[in-house]
Design a protein around this motif. Sequence first.
Motif, PDB file in Angstrom:
ATOM      1  N   ARG A  62      45.472  49.345  52.239  1.00 45.63           N
ATOM      2  CA  ARG A  62      45.888  48.002  52.354  1.00 45.63           C
ATOM      3  C   ARG A  62      45.545  46.934  51.280  1.00 45.63           C
ATOM      4  O   ARG A  62      46.229  45.787  51.110  1.00 45.63           O
ATOM      5  CB  ARG A  62      45.479  47.446  53.883  1.00 45.63           C
ATOM      6  CG  ARG A  62      46.096  48.300  54.609  1.00 45.63           C
ATOM      7  CD  ARG A  62      45.982  47.962  56.280  1.00 45.63           C
ATOM      8  NE  ARG A  62      46.062  46.581  56.651  1.00 45.63           N
ATOM      9  CZ  ARG A  62      45.554  45.977  57.675  1.00 45.63           C
ATOM     10  NH1 ARG A  62      44.848  46.633  58.351  1.00 45.63           N
ATOM     11  NH2 ARG A  62      45.620  44.611  57.745  1.00 45.63           N
ATOM     12  N   GLY A  63      44.649  47.440  50.610  1.00 50.57           N
ATOM     13  CA  GLY A  63      44.316  46.625  49.281  1.00 50.57           C
ATOM     14  C   GLY A  63      43.492  47.068  48.316  1.00 50.57           C
ATOM     15  O   GLY A  63      43.168  48.524  48.547  1.00 50.57           O
ATOM     16  N   PHE A  64      43.049  46.752  47.301  1.00 49.08           N
ATOM     17  CA  PHE A  64      41.986  47.377  46.382  1.00 49.08           C
ATOM     18  C   PHE A  64      40.925  46.202  45.801  1.00 49.08           C
ATOM     19  O   PHE A  64      41.266  45.105  45.880  1.00 49.08           O
ATOM     20  CB  PHE A  64      42.846  47.634  44.961  1.00 49.08           C
ATOM     21  CG  PHE A  64      43.904  48.792  45.343  1.00 49.08           C
ATOM     22  CD1 PHE A  64      43.464  50.201  45.388  1.00 49.08           C
ATOM     23  CD2 PHE A  64      45.225  48.583  45.347  1.00 49.08           C
ATOM     24  CE1 PHE A  64      44.391  51.060  45.690  1.00 49.08           C
ATOM     25  CE2 PHE A  64      46.084  49.463  45.658  1.00 49.08           C
ATOM     26  CZ  PHE A  64      45.796  50.763  45.857  1.00 49.08           C
ATOM     27  N   ASN A 111      40.311  41.834  46.387  1.00 49.58           N
ATOM     28  CA  ASN A 111      41.927  41.278  47.328  1.00 49.58           C
ATOM     29  C   ASN A 111      42.974  41.638  46.353  1.00 49.58           C
ATOM     30  O   ASN A 111      43.879  40.707  46.630  1.00 49.58           O
ATOM     31  CB  ASN A 111      41.531  39.844  47.788  1.00 49.58           C
ATOM     32  CG  ASN A 111      40.543  40.004  49.030  1.00 49.58           C
ATOM     33  OD1 ASN A 111      39.880  41.003  49.344  1.00 49.58           O
ATOM     34  ND2 ASN A 111      39.961  38.872  49.124  1.00 49.58           N
ATOM     35  N   LEU A 112      42.896  42.750  45.753  1.00 49.99           N
ATOM     36  CA  LEU A 112      44.333  43.109  45.198  1.00 49.99           C
ATOM     37  C   LEU A 112      45.202  43.542  46.078  1.00 49.99           C
ATOM     38  O   LEU A 112      44.731  44.492  47.080  1.00 49.99           O
ATOM     39  CB  LEU A 112      44.143  44.104  43.986  1.00 49.99           C
ATOM     40  CG  LEU A 112      43.394  43.795  42.686  1.00 49.99           C
ATOM     41  CD1 LEU A 112      42.971  44.903  42.038  1.00 49.99           C
ATOM     42  CD2 LEU A 112      44.566  42.691  41.939  1.00 49.99           C
ATOM     43  N   PRO A 113      46.681  43.147  46.260  1.00 49.85           N
ATOM     44  CA  PRO A 113      47.351  43.805  47.096  1.00 49.85           C
ATOM     45  C   PRO A 113      47.628  45.306  46.885  1.00 49.85           C
ATOM     46  O   PRO A 113      47.443  45.710  45.778  1.00 49.85           O
ATOM     47  CB  PRO A 113      48.728  42.920  46.950  1.00 49.85           C
ATOM     48  CG  PRO A 113      48.332  41.795  46.236  1.00 49.85           C
ATOM     49  CD  PRO A 113      47.173  42.093  45.408  1.00 49.85           C
ATOM     50  N   ALA A 114      48.031  45.853  48.044  1.00 46.90           N
ATOM     51  CA  ALA A 114      48.284  47.444  47.940  1.00 46.90           C
ATOM     52  C   ALA A 114      49.268  47.823  47.112  1.00 46.90           C
ATOM     53  O   ALA A 114      49.437  48.828  46.664  1.00 46.90           O
ATOM     54  CB  ALA A 114      48.304  48.071  49.337  1.00 46.90           C
ATOM     55  N   THR A 115      50.072  46.699  46.574  1.00 42.76           N
ATOM     56  CA  THR A 115      51.396  46.915  45.823  1.00 42.76           C
ATOM     57  C   THR A 115      51.089  46.953  44.525  1.00 42.76           C
ATOM     58  O   THR A 115      51.788  47.524  43.370  1.00 42.76           O
ATOM     59  CB  THR A 115      52.351  45.886  46.054  1.00 42.76           C
ATOM     60  OG1 THR A 115      51.797  44.580  45.858  1.00 42.76           O
ATOM     61  CG2 THR A 115      52.887  46.011  47.490  1.00 42.76           C
ATOM     62  N   VAL A 172      30.346  51.894  34.967  1.00 42.65           N
ATOM     63  CA  VAL A 172      31.180  52.367  36.054  1.00 42.65           C
ATOM     64  C   VAL A 172      32.305  51.734  36.215  1.00 42.65           C
ATOM     65  O   VAL A 172      32.016  50.691  37.132  1.00 42.65           O
ATOM     66  CB  VAL A 172      30.358  52.772  37.037  1.00 42.65           C
ATOM     67  CG1 VAL A 172      30.945  53.589  38.297  1.00 42.65           C
ATOM     68  CG2 VAL A 172      29.182  53.756  36.763  1.00 42.65           C
ATOM     69  N   PHE A 173      33.549  51.868  35.879  1.00 39.08           N
ATOM     70  CA  PHE A 173      34.919  51.037  36.306  1.00 39.08           C
ATOM     71  C   PHE A 173      35.313  51.802  37.824  1.00 39.08           C
ATOM     72  O   PHE A 173      35.390  53.041  37.750  1.00 39.08           O
ATOM     73  CB  PHE A 173      35.732  51.029  35.439  1.00 39.08           C
ATOM     74  CG  PHE A 173      35.452  50.143  34.297  1.00 39.08           C
ATOM     75  CD1 PHE A 173      36.305  48.972  34.217  1.00 39.08           C
ATOM     76  CD2 PHE A 173      34.706  50.555  33.171  1.00 39.08           C
ATOM     77  CE1 PHE A 173      35.812  48.027  33.075  1.00 39.08           C
ATOM     78  CE2 PHE A 173      34.407  49.724  32.037  1.00 39.08           C
ATOM     79  CZ  PHE A 173      34.975  48.400  32.326  1.00 39.08           C
ATOM     80  N   ALA A 174      35.254  50.977  38.805  1.00 33.89           N
ATOM     81  CA  ALA A 174      35.760  51.752  40.249  1.00 33.89           C
ATOM     82  C   ALA A 174      36.997  50.937  40.739  1.00 33.89           C
ATOM     83  O   ALA A 174      36.844  49.755  40.438  1.00 33.89           O
ATOM     84  CB  ALA A 174      34.512  51.696  40.930  1.00 33.89           C
ATOM     85  N   VAL A 175      37.644  51.640  41.240  1.00 33.04           N
ATOM     86  CA  VAL A 175      38.856  51.156  41.805  1.00 33.04           C
ATOM     87  C   VAL A 175      38.687  51.369  43.295  1.00 33.04           C
ATOM     88  O   VAL A 175      38.554  52.981  43.648  1.00 33.04           O
ATOM     89  CB  VAL A 175      40.283  51.533  41.443  1.00 33.04           C
ATOM     90  CG1 VAL A 175      41.504  50.965  42.380  1.00 33.04           C
ATOM     91  CG2 VAL A 175      40.699  51.111  40.001  1.00 33.04           C
ATOM     92  N   HIS A 176      38.401  50.745  44.210  1.00 37.46           N
ATOM     93  CA  HIS A 176      38.158  50.916  45.742  1.00 37.46           C
ATOM     94  C   HIS A 176      39.434  50.598  46.577  1.00 37.46           C
ATOM     95  O   HIS A 176      39.965  49.513  46.490  1.00 37.46           O
ATOM     96  CB  HIS A 176      37.067  50.107  46.269  1.00 37.46           C
ATOM     97  CG  HIS A 176      35.790  50.093  45.325  1.00 37.46           C
ATOM     98  ND1 HIS A 176      34.830  50.850  45.469  1.00 37.46           N
ATOM     99  CD2 HIS A 176      35.662  49.323  44.107  1.00 37.46           C
ATOM    100  CE1 HIS A 176      33.885  50.546  44.627  1.00 37.46           C
ATOM    101  NE2 HIS A 176      34.234  49.551  43.675  1.00 37.46           N
ATOM    102  N   ALA A 177      39.931  51.827  47.219  1.00 38.33           N
ATOM    103  CA  ALA A 177      40.998  51.739  48.265  1.00 38.33           C
ATOM    104  C   ALA A 177      40.623  51.233  49.400  1.00 38.33           C
ATOM    105  O   ALA A 177      39.461  51.705  50.060  1.00 38.33           O
ATOM    106  CB  ALA A 177      41.926  52.822  48.309  1.00 38.33           C
ATOM    107  N   ILE A 178      41.038  50.030  50.110  1.00 38.82           N
ATOM    108  CA  ILE A 178      40.470  49.725  51.214  1.00 38.82           C
ATOM    109  C   ILE A 178      41.252  49.466  52.542  1.00 38.82           C
ATOM    110  O   ILE A 178      42.481  49.500  52.219  1.00 38.82           O
ATOM    111  CB  ILE A 178      39.602  48.196  51.013  1.00 38.82           C
ATOM    112  CG1 ILE A 178      40.768  47.000  50.555  1.00 38.82           C
ATOM    113  CG2 ILE A 178      38.594  48.227  49.900  1.00 38.82           C
ATOM    114  CD1 ILE A 178      40.391  45.577  50.313  1.00 38.82           C
ATOM    115  N   ASP A 179      40.781  49.449  53.401  1.00 34.15           N
ATOM    116  CA  ASP A 179      41.604  49.654  54.817  1.00 34.15           C
ATOM    117  C   ASP A 179      41.956  48.548  55.375  1.00 34.15           C
ATOM    118  O   ASP A 179      42.492  48.293  56.569  1.00 34.15           O
ATOM    119  CB  ASP A 179      40.683  50.413  55.880  1.00 34.15           C
ATOM    120  CG  ASP A 179      39.598  49.999  56.190  1.00 34.15           C
ATOM    121  OD1 ASP A 179      39.193  48.885  55.824  1.00 34.15           O
ATOM    122  OD2 ASP A 179      38.811  50.542  56.953  1.00 34.15           O
TER     123      ASP A 179
END
Length: 174
Positions: free
Chosen positions: A62-64, A86-90, A132-139
């Motif tokens: 639902r976001g990143f 709070n990046l949108p999932a889009t 460490v560059f990380a992109v976290h997919a969040i619920d």
Amino acid sequence: MSLDRAEAPDPYDLLPPVPSFTVTSADLQDGRPLDELFAHPSAGGKNVSPQLAWSGFPDETRGFVVTCFDPDAPTGSGFWHWVLVNLPATVTELPRGVDPLPGGAFCVRNDYGERNYGGSAPPPGDRPHRYVFAVHAIDVDKLDVGPDATPAYVGFNLAFHTLARATIRPIFQS
């Protein structure tokens, strides 16, 4: 002169495991040196955030949140260079030097005390540092944090909302 100390653990090795997905970059490669463009001005750089793109994250995302952390900083607690929440999932790509931030996303203060990307700047002569560059997919659509949250508090919230994580780990040495 290199500081004499053991290599710090990778920060995500210390957390409960989560599935991974793919992050790519026209600007970064695992284990390869960062261009000075992405370094902090104190290290001769331009402080430009790198391009990142991601795919293959869980359908229920639902976001990143995007972060950059140096576990090798001689602080005992590493060094947060970027915490973009709070990046949108889009949104599945950030251009080089992203500005403005998309969809209501914002940065919390990095360890330079600024609410933006802060480039690499290890002590001169120190060994290469890992970034460490990380992109976290969040619920959730948004983490319940504000712009005055600390990176540690964002990380604490991520521990409860991360569905999957993608990382890329370039290095830099001054």
